[in-house]
Design an enzyme around this catalytic site. Structure first.
Site, PDB file in Angstrom:
ATOM      1  CG  PHE A 191      44.562  43.351  38.492  1.00 14.58           C
ATOM      2  CD1 PHE A 191      43.828  42.277  38.012  1.00 14.58           C
ATOM      3  CD2 PHE A 191      45.795  43.095  39.060  1.00 14.58           C
ATOM      4  CE1 PHE A 191      44.308  40.978  38.111  1.00 14.58           C
ATOM      5  CE2 PHE A 191      46.287  41.811  39.166  1.00 14.58           C
ATOM      6  CZ  PHE A 191      45.543  40.738  38.689  1.00 14.58           C
ATOM      7  CE  LYS A 192      45.272  39.573  41.439  1.00 14.89           C
ATOM      8  NZ  LYS A 192      45.943  38.881  42.517  1.00 14.89           N
ATOM      9  CG  ASP A 193      40.090  46.683  44.517  1.00 17.91           C
ATOM     10  OD1 ASP A 193      39.894  45.900  45.461  1.00 17.91           O
ATOM     11  OD2 ASP A 193      40.887  47.638  44.573  1.00 17.91           O
ATOM     12  CB  THR A 217      44.111  37.659  45.650  1.00 18.99           C
ATOM     13  OG1 THR A 217      44.423  37.581  44.270  1.00 18.99           O
ATOM     14  CG2 THR A 217      42.836  36.874  45.898  1.00 18.99           C
ATOM     15  CG  MET A 228      37.527  40.330  45.751  1.00 19.95           C
ATOM     16  SD  MET A 228      37.773  38.610  45.273  1.00 19.95           S
ATOM     17  CE  MET A 228      39.524  38.595  44.925  1.00 19.95           C
TER      18      MET A 228
END
Length: 476
Positions: free
Chosen positions: A112-114, A145, A117
């Site tokens: 989910f960090k994409d 992350t 980011m």
């Protein structure tokens, strides 16, 4: 829109300044002076929008120092089906009656960090190009992350990444995603310690204002407001997909369950709720490292020492100092920066804990702000993975399993419960094998990644050693 520090610093900053800065000069975290409010008419207008356009509408409420056309173009460049695998970007599927999974893990690094980011990388490149400057990004990762940041920043003009991670504490797949990158602007630093040591180093460097200014140090951790802001968007997208949009006297409500370690993901839900999105409950799901669950149950926030931070099968949540928690406590305390500073700088620094159990504001965590919590164990994780695979033919990762277990403890009839999926199962293959007896599917582009050459340096858990490494590579 101006931004203030949670610890009461008098300065007010613009978005593009805090985008590149990270922590405030007093060690606090930035928040907007106020949360823009959305009403039923705005929600109705936004409901049919594609994800990139929805992102623009929400971000533009907080960003007024990037021209609207440029911001719209950055959103359109970021949120594409080619990058995220579908037109919905964050597709929602009903798992069982009233329980949904929101797919946040279809980006380049399968986590989910994409979601944030990828936007952050484009924002950094845009703003640095506009200023003719460079930025050295210092980050800490417990798993996802780091790879999300590195994949978003690789090849970006004017950007170097120095990413710290706890040596040996990530899954082999997570390590390979990061350490196999050979880009000259990417530097991986394995720290002899746990994630909290890495996070402490990032904060120590950020609080050394002379070093920070000399070497133009910024951050991509969720202490960076821009990253958290990008995450607000998928709460709105999930809400729209889980509700009908019918006009009625009382707005349709949705609850969200969020696997939580550093409190950034669920803090974005808090922001969405403060804006007026009809969120009934925010369920904070933790693993055995249950510092957040303990707070929401008891009012005591008690940081664990490295020796007491468990190594678990949902390693991205093996965290005992939840950096973003300070943002919520600031709101809980009525935005009292002096008191927030006393809690997070003085009391935590002195005793490693603070206690709000006897304070009337503690009851507001649930009553006013909608927060509840649950804890999951390795046995719970395995059982949830097996049950979900058997009953629904759906394979989930270990962190999403923690979330699903917690969600079922807080279901209210008639209120959709949306569980935020955090990663694809391949990132935690060993536990999937333990639960189901077979490997999870692996995207073709990641075949053999663990065998690729690795580019990583090992350093002690010491901020001075990391600063020396940064200086060496910036002065070359």
């Amino acid at each position: 829109m101006r931004y203030l520090s949670t610890r009461g610093h008098p300065d007010r900053r613009r978005f593009c300044d805090i985008l590149l800065e990270g922590l405030a000069p007093d060690g606090g975290l930035y928040l907007p002076e106020h949360y823009p409010q959305v009403d039923a008419a705005m929600l109705a207008k936004w409901r049919p929008l594609p994800y990139a356009e929805l992102a623009f509408e929400i971000l533009s409420l907080y960003i007024d120092d990037i021209p609207a056309d440029d911001l719209k173009a950055l959103c359109a460049k970021t949120y594409t089906a080619e990058v995220f695998g579908s037109d919905e970007i964050v597709p929602l599927r009903e798992l069982e009656d009233g329980v949904y999974l929101e797919g946040l893990s279809n980006g380049p690094t399968l986590a989910f960090k994409d979601m944030a980011m990828q936007l952050l990388g484009n924002l950094f490149e845009y703003e640095l190009g506009r200023r003719g400057e460079e930025l050295n990004i210092l980050g800490a990762t417990s798993g996802d992350t780091g790879s999300a940041a590195e994949y978003a920043m690789r090849g970006k003009k004017g950007v170097r990444v120095f990413m710290t991670s706890p040596d040996g504490r990530m899954s082999p797949f997570q390590q390979a995603q990061m350490f196999s990158l050979q880009d000259a602007n990417i530097h991986n630093i394995a720290i002899a310690g746990v994630f909290d040591d890495c996070q402490d180093i990032v904060k120590a460097v950020s609080n050394d204002l002379g070093f920070k200014r000399k070497y133009r140090v910024g951050t991509v951790n969720s202490i960076n407001w821009a990253r958290l802001l990008a995450q607000v968007v998928y709460y709105f997208a999930g809400y729209f997909q889980a509700t009908s949009g019918r006009v009625q006297a009382t707005p349709e409500q949705v609850s969200f369950t969020v696997p939580s370690g550093n409190f950034g993901n669920v803090c974005a839900g808090h922001v969405a709720r403060m804006m007026g999105l009809p969120i009934r409950t925010l369920v904070v799901a933790t693993n055995e490292n249950d510092v957040l669950d303990e707070f929401f149950r008891t009012g005591v926030y008690r940081v664990r020492a490295a020796a007491d931070t468990h190594e678990t099968s949902s390693p991205s949540m093996d965290i005992s100092k939840a950096s973003n928690f300070e943002r919520f406590v600031f709101d809980l305390l009525g935005r009292d920066g002096v008191r927030t500073r006393a809690l997070f700088q003085d009391e935590l620094g002195r005793s490693g804990r603070f206690d709000l159990s006897a304070d009337p504001v503690f009851t507001q965590a649930a009553a006013r702000f909608g927060f509840v919590s649950s804890r999951s164990t390795h046995a719970d994780r395995l059982a949830t993975i097996r049950d979900t695979d058997k009953r629904f033919a759906v394979l989930i990762d270990t962190h999403t399993a923690d979330g699903l277990k917690a969600a079922r403890e807080h279901i209210v009839p008639g209120v959709p419960m949306v569980v935020l999926e955090t990663a694809l199962p391949i990132k935690f293959a060993a536990t999937i094998v333990e639960a189901l007896g077979h490997e999870p599917d692996r995207p073709a582009r990641f075949e053999g990644i663990e065998a690729l050459p690795k580019r990583v340096v090992k350093l002690p858990a010491d901020a001075e050693a990391v600063k020396a490494y940064i200086a060496q590579h910036c002065d070359e």
